[in-house]
Write a protein that holds these residues in place. Structure first.
Motif, PDB file in Angstrom:
ATOM      1  N   THR A  81       9.576 -55.068 -17.392  1.00  0.00           N
ATOM      2  CA  THR A  81       8.612 -53.997 -17.648  1.00  0.00           C
ATOM      3  C   THR A  81       7.837 -53.648 -16.380  1.00  0.00           C
ATOM      4  OG1 THR A  81       8.371 -54.695 -19.955  1.00  0.00           O
ATOM      5  CG2 THR A  81       6.625 -53.319 -19.041  1.00  0.00           C
ATOM      6  N   LEU A  82       7.365 -54.660 -15.671  1.00  0.00           N
ATOM      7  CA  LEU A  82       6.575 -54.407 -14.466  1.00  0.00           C
ATOM      8  C   LEU A  82       7.440 -53.929 -13.305  1.00  0.00           C
ATOM      9  CD1 LEU A  82       3.853 -57.203 -14.460  1.00  0.00           C
ATOM     10  CD2 LEU A  82       3.784 -54.884 -15.396  1.00  0.00           C
ATOM     11  N   ALA A  83       8.697 -54.356 -13.242  1.00  0.00           N
ATOM     12  CA  ALA A  83       9.587 -53.861 -12.188  1.00  0.00           C
ATOM     13  C   ALA A  83       9.822 -52.371 -12.351  1.00  0.00           C
ATOM     14  CB  ALA A  83      10.917 -54.618 -12.222  1.00  0.00           C
ATOM     15  N   LEU A  84       9.977 -51.930 -13.582  1.00  0.00           N
ATOM     16  CA  LEU A  84      10.185 -50.503 -13.837  1.00  0.00           C
ATOM     17  C   LEU A  84       8.897 -49.731 -13.618  1.00  0.00           C
ATOM     18  CD1 LEU A  84      12.343 -48.509 -14.802  1.00  0.00           C
ATOM     19  CD2 LEU A  84      11.656 -49.015 -17.153  1.00  0.00           C
ATOM     20  N   PHE A  85       7.804 -50.243 -14.153  1.00  0.00           N
ATOM     21  CA  PHE A  85       6.499 -49.581 -14.025  1.00  0.00           C
ATOM     22  C   PHE A  85       6.059 -49.493 -12.564  1.00  0.00           C
ATOM     23  CE2 PHE A  85       1.741 -49.792 -14.606  1.00  0.00           C
ATOM     24  CZ  PHE A  85       1.602 -48.564 -15.248  1.00  0.00           C
ATOM     25  N   GLY A  86       6.366 -50.527 -11.794  1.00  0.00           N
ATOM     26  CA  GLY A  86       5.899 -50.588 -10.413  1.00  0.00           C
ATOM     27  C   GLY A  86       6.883 -50.079  -9.376  1.00  0.00           C
ATOM     28  N   LEU A 106      10.110 -49.565 -22.326  1.00  0.00           N
ATOM     29  CA  LEU A 106      10.804 -49.245 -21.085  1.00  0.00           C
ATOM     30  C   LEU A 106      10.676 -47.764 -20.758  1.00  0.00           C
ATOM     31  CD1 LEU A 106      14.102 -51.348 -21.129  1.00  0.00           C
ATOM     32  CD2 LEU A 106      11.877 -51.910 -20.123  1.00  0.00           C
ATOM     33  N   ALA A 107      10.778 -46.923 -21.772  1.00  0.00           N
ATOM     34  CA  ALA A 107      10.603 -45.490 -21.540  1.00  0.00           C
ATOM     35  C   ALA A 107       9.198 -45.195 -21.026  1.00  0.00           C
ATOM     36  CB  ALA A 107      10.872 -44.716 -22.823  1.00  0.00           C
ATOM     37  N   ALA A 108       8.199 -45.834 -21.626  1.00  0.00           N
ATOM     38  CA  ALA A 108       6.808 -45.613 -21.229  1.00  0.00           C
ATOM     39  C   ALA A 108       6.538 -46.084 -19.811  1.00  0.00           C
ATOM     40  CB  ALA A 108       5.866 -46.312 -22.197  1.00  0.00           C
ATOM     41  N   ALA A 109       7.315 -47.034 -19.329  1.00  0.00           N
ATOM     42  CA  ALA A 109       7.129 -47.545 -17.970  1.00  0.00           C
ATOM     43  C   ALA A 109       7.636 -46.577 -16.913  1.00  0.00           C
ATOM     44  CB  ALA A 109       7.837 -48.893 -17.823  1.00  0.00           C
ATOM     45  N   CYS A 135       3.572 -55.212 -21.981  1.00  0.00           N
ATOM     46  CA  CYS A 135       4.127 -54.131 -22.805  1.00  0.00           C
ATOM     47  C   CYS A 135       3.012 -53.288 -23.405  1.00  0.00           C
ATOM     48  CB  CYS A 135       4.999 -54.711 -23.905  1.00  0.00           C
ATOM     49  SG  CYS A 135       6.464 -55.575 -23.324  1.00  0.00           S
ATOM     50  N   LEU A 136       1.999 -53.938 -23.925  1.00  0.00           N
ATOM     51  CA  LEU A 136       0.896 -53.229 -24.570  1.00  0.00           C
ATOM     52  C   LEU A 136       0.143 -52.363 -23.563  1.00  0.00           C
ATOM     53  CD1 LEU A 136      -0.300 -53.134 -27.462  1.00  0.00           C
ATOM     54  CD2 LEU A 136      -2.011 -54.753 -26.662  1.00  0.00           C
ATOM     55  N   GLU A 137      -0.129 -52.895 -22.377  1.00  0.00           N
ATOM     56  CA  GLU A 137      -0.910 -52.154 -21.401  1.00  0.00           C
ATOM     57  C   GLU A 137      -0.125 -51.005 -20.778  1.00  0.00           C
ATOM     58  OE1 GLU A 137      -3.993 -52.268 -21.103  1.00  0.00           O
ATOM     59  OE2 GLU A 137      -4.318 -54.080 -22.293  1.00  0.00           O
ATOM     60  N   VAL A 138       1.170 -51.164 -20.606  1.00  0.00           N
ATOM     61  CA  VAL A 138       1.992 -50.050 -20.117  1.00  0.00           C
ATOM     62  C   VAL A 138       2.011 -48.935 -21.162  1.00  0.00           C
ATOM     63  CG1 VAL A 138       4.376 -49.368 -19.611  1.00  0.00           C
ATOM     64  CG2 VAL A 138       3.385 -51.367 -18.492  1.00  0.00           C
ATOM     65  N   MET A 139       2.099 -49.295 -22.432  1.00  0.00           N
ATOM     66  CA  MET A 139       2.035 -48.285 -23.480  1.00  0.00           C
ATOM     67  C   MET A 139       0.673 -47.601 -23.492  1.00  0.00           C
ATOM     68  SD  MET A 139       4.913 -47.914 -25.102  1.00  0.00           S
ATOM     69  CE  MET A 139       4.100 -46.715 -26.143  1.00  0.00           C
ATOM     70  N   ARG A 140      -0.390 -48.350 -23.298  1.00  0.00           N
ATOM     71  CA  ARG A 140      -1.733 -47.756 -23.277  1.00  0.00           C
ATOM     72  C   ARG A 140      -1.841 -46.731 -22.153  1.00  0.00           C
ATOM     73  NH1 ARG A 140      -5.835 -50.437 -25.502  1.00  0.00           N
ATOM     74  NH2 ARG A 140      -4.965 -52.468 -24.941  1.00  0.00           N
ATOM     75  N   HIS A 141      -1.251 -47.049 -21.009  1.00  0.00           N
ATOM     76  CA  HIS A 141      -1.260 -46.117 -19.878  1.00  0.00           C
ATOM     77  C   HIS A 141      -0.538 -44.820 -20.242  1.00  0.00           C
ATOM     78  CE1 HIS A 141      -1.073 -44.805 -15.665  1.00  0.00           C
ATOM     79  NE2 HIS A 141       0.203 -44.534 -15.874  1.00  0.00           N
ATOM     80  N   ALA A 142       0.530 -44.937 -21.029  1.00  0.00           N
ATOM     81  CA  ALA A 142       1.341 -43.759 -21.347  1.00  0.00           C
ATOM     82  C   ALA A 142       0.709 -42.868 -22.405  1.00  0.00           C
ATOM     83  CB  ALA A 142       2.740 -44.193 -21.796  1.00  0.00           C
ATOM     84  N   VAL A 143       0.107 -43.470 -23.433  1.00  0.00           N
ATOM     85  CA  VAL A 143      -0.320 -42.652 -24.575  1.00  0.00           C
ATOM     86  C   VAL A 143      -1.808 -42.719 -24.872  1.00  0.00           C
ATOM     87  CG1 VAL A 143       1.957 -42.848 -25.613  1.00  0.00           C
ATOM     88  CG2 VAL A 143       0.163 -44.459 -26.306  1.00  0.00           C
ATOM     89  N   GLY A 144      -2.556 -43.561 -24.166  1.00  0.00           N
ATOM     90  CA  GLY A 144      -4.000 -43.591 -24.341  1.00  0.00           C
ATOM     91  C   GLY A 144      -4.434 -43.904 -25.766  1.00  0.00           C
ATOM     92  N   PRO A 145      -5.357 -43.079 -26.327  1.00  0.00           N
ATOM     93  CA  PRO A 145      -5.913 -43.377 -27.651  1.00  0.00           C
ATOM     94  C   PRO A 145      -4.887 -43.397 -28.780  1.00  0.00           C
ATOM     95  CG  PRO A 145      -7.246 -41.740 -26.499  1.00  0.00           C
ATOM     96  CD  PRO A 145      -5.991 -41.909 -25.705  1.00  0.00           C
TER      97      PRO A 145
END
Length: 245
Positions: A81-86, A106-109, A135-145
Motif C-alpha cells: 500500500t505504501l509503495a504504491l501511495f509513495g 490499492l486504487a485509492a493509493a 489502508c484506512l489512512e490512504v482511504m481517508r486521504h482519497a475520500v475524506g468524510p
C-alpha cells in the motif's frame, strides 16, 4: 502475476493473478518489486486482467494459512500500500471492473482513478475483519468524510456513485480505459518529475504521520483479530455466503 508493458516510457502494470486478482502474500510482495523496477519510468498505470481489478484479500488463504500466514501477510499489505501511495512518479489506476476491499485500497493509493464498470467499495466489516492503519489512512486521504460511511456501511458503489466523493475521477468505456489512463498519465507527466515528486510528498505527509503514529498502537490489535479462530469461523461463513450468491 504482474505483467509489465512499456508505452513510450509509461509502464503499465497488469495484475494477472487468478480470476479476480485476489491479494495474497505473493502478489503483495510482487507489487513493490514491480514499482521499484518502474522507478525510471515517466509514470505508471495499474490495471487488472479480466473483468475485475481486484476483489480484495484472498480470504481463503487467510483461513487456511492461520496466524502464521497472517503474520507475514499484513506487513506485506502495509508495504504494498505504501509503495504504491509513495511512488514518486504519476500513478493512474485503470479500474477494469470490481475494486473491492483491498482492491479498493490499492486504487485509492493511486493519484487518479478511471473506471469502466463494476463496483468499488470497502467490504471488510461485512467479512468480519478490521482495517490495518495504512489502508484506512490512504482511504481517508482519497475520500475524506465519506470514509465513515464506506467503512461502517461496508457497501459497494457504482462508478457513478463513486465520482462525487472523489473515489473515481473519470468514467470511460471499457475499450477506451487503457488509452484514457495513458492519456491522463501523460498529462500528469507534463510537470517536471522532481516537482511532481515533491508535491506528492507534501500532500502525503499528514497521511504518513498519522500512519507512523497509529500503526504501532493499532496494528497489533488488528493482527490479533485477523488471526483469531473466531475470525476464521466468520470468514468461512462469509465465503460460503459468497458462493451461494
Amino acid at each position: 502475476m504482474i505483467d509489465t508493458a512499456d508505452h513510450d516510457g509509461i509502464i503499465v502494470l497488469t495484475l494477472r493473478h487468478g480470476p479476480v486478482n485476489a491479494l495474497d502474500l505473493e502478489l503483495l510482495t510482487a507489487l513493490p518489486e514491480a514499482l521499484a523496477d518502474a522507478a525510471d519510468s515517466r509514470g505508471v498505470v495499474l490495471t487488472g486482467s479480466g473483468r475485475t481489478f481486484s476483489a480484495g484479500v484472498d480470504l481463503k488463504r487467510i483461513v487456511e494459512g492461520g496466524p502464521r500466514y497472517v503474520e507475514a501477510f499484513l506487513p506485506a499489505l502495509h508495504r504494498a500500500t505504501l509503495a504504491l501511495f509513495g511512488h514518486p512518479k504519476p500513478v493512474v489506476a485503470a479500474l477494469n471492473g470490481h475494486a473491492l476491499a483491498g482492491g479498493c485500497v490499492l486504487a485509492a493509493a493511486c493519484d487518479l482513478r478511471l473506471m469502466c464498470g463494476g463496483t468499488i467499495g470497502l467490504t471488510e466489516l461485512a467479512a468480519g475483519v478490521p482495517f490495518p492503519t495504512a489502508c484506512l489512512e490512504v482511504m481517508r486521504h482519497a475520500v475524506g468524510p465519506a470514509l465513515d460511511t464506506m467503512v461502517l456501511g461496508a457497501g459497494r458503489r457504482t462508478p457513478e456513485e463513486a465520482v462525487p466523493i472523489g473515489l473515481v475521477h473519470e468514467i470511460v468505456e471499457p475499450d477506451r480505459l487503457l488509452p484514457a489512463a495513458l492519456r491522463r498519465t501523460e498529462e500528469l507527466c507534463s510537470a517536471p518529475p522532481e516537482v511532481y515528486a515533491l508535491s506528492k510528498r507534501q500532500l502525503h505527509r499528514p497521511v504518513l504521520r498519522r500512519i507512523a503514529a497509529a500503526a504501532p498502537l493499532e496494528d497489533p490489535e488488528v493482527a490479533t483479530v485477523w488471526s483469531a479462530e473466531r475470525t476464521a469461523r466468520i470468514l468461512r461463513g462469509y465465503l460460503s455466503s459468497l458462493r451461494r450468491t
